[in-house]
Design an enzyme around this catalytic site. Structure first.
Site, short mmCIF file in Angstrom:
data_model
loop_
_atom_site.label_atom_id
_atom_site.label_comp_id
_atom_site.label_asym_id
_atom_site.label_seq_id
_atom_site.Cartn_x
_atom_site.Cartn_y
_atom_site.Cartn_z
CG ASN A 77 -38.49 20.89 16.30
OD1 ASN A 77 -39.36 21.21 17.49
ND2 ASN A 77 -39.33 20.62 15.30
CD GLU A 124 -37.30 20.77 10.95
OE1 GLU A 124 -37.62 21.58 10.21
OE2 GLU A 124 -38.70 20.24 10.98
CB CYS A 127 -35.88 14.75 18.39
SG CYS A 127 -36.67 13.21 16.80
CD GLU A 173 -39.59 13.83 21.84
OE1 GLU A 173 -38.59 14.79 21.00
OE2 GLU A 173 -40.47 13.43 21.49
CB CYS A 193 -39.60 9.88 16.48
SG CYS A 193 -37.89 9.81 17.49
CB CYS A 207 -37.40 10.58 20.85
SG CYS A 207 -36.03 11.61 20.59
N1 THU Z 1 -39.46 15.96 16.36
C1 THU Z 1 -39.90 15.68 17.40
O1 THU Z 1 -39.01 16.87 18.15
N2 THU Z 1 -39.69 14.90 18.31
C2 THU Z 1 -39.98 13.68 18.05
O2 THU Z 1 -40.51 12.08 18.61
C3 THU Z 1 -40.95 13.12 16.42
C4 THU Z 1 -40.55 14.46 16.23
C5 THU Z 1 -39.20 16.60 15.11
C6 THU Z 1 -38.14 15.99 13.53
C7 THU Z 1 -38.87 17.51 13.27
O3 THU Z 1 -38.30 18.68 13.10
C8 THU Z 1 -40.80 17.54 13.65
O4 THU Z 1 -40.47 16.62 14.38
C9 THU Z 1 -41.09 16.56 12.22
O5 THU Z 1 -40.55 16.27 12.10
#
Ligand code: THU
Length: 136
Positions: A43, A45, A54, A56, A87, A90
């Site tokens: 991920n 941010e 994300c 994924e 999520c 994704c």
């Molecule tokens: N996140 C992912 O990388 N994949 C997911 O399927 C759910 C959430 C990340 C997004 C954010 O950077 C962190 O997890 C907290 O939500």
């Protein structure tokens, strides 16, 4: 087919590459394609929060960039305790490129794991049939 313990070890190593200064949640993902290739992502941010990506999405982007568009297995691990599943957004990204019986494997930090097909995680997912595509 790369074995799950090798992928799990690589994902645990990659967790430290996640750029997650805002949530503190580190996520790593591996995507296995029908051609046997495995690509990885974390991920990423952003200070403009909605722009965060994300893990994924990172891994799927790497797969497609390498020419792989049929996903057979998607592995996810995080810095959180317990098993975490992709999520909703994704799930739709995986659904788009899923081979038949594409499986999502959630890997916990204690060696625990869970498996679900993408159809279990996203029943009745959105897909456009060729006849529904507008071509100009
Ligand atoms: N996140 C992912 O990388 N994949 C997911 O399927 C759910 C959430 C990340 C997004 C954010 O950077 C962190 O997890 C907290 O939500």
């Amino acid at each position: 087919m790369t074995d799950t313990p090798a992928i799990a070890a690589e994902l645990r190593r990659l967790l430290r590459h996640a750029h997650a200064p805002y949530s503190g949640v580190h996520v790593a993902c591996a995507v296995e394609s029908e051609d046997g290739r495995v690509t990885y992502g974390v991920n990423v941010e952003n200070a403009a929060y909605p722009l965060g990506q994300c893990a994924e999405a990172s891994a799927i982007g790497a797969a497609v960039t390498g020419g792989s568009t049929k996903l057979t297995r998607v592995f996810v691990t995080t810095s959180l305790p317990g098993l975490v599943w992709p999520c909703g957004g994704c799930r739709q990204k995986i659904f788009e490129l899923a081979a038949e019986w594409c499986e999502v494997v959630s890997l916990g930090s204690e060696g625990d794991e869970g498996r679900q097909t993408i159809d279990q995680l996203l029943p009745l997912g959105f897909r456009l049939a060729p006849a529904q595509l507008r071509r100009s």
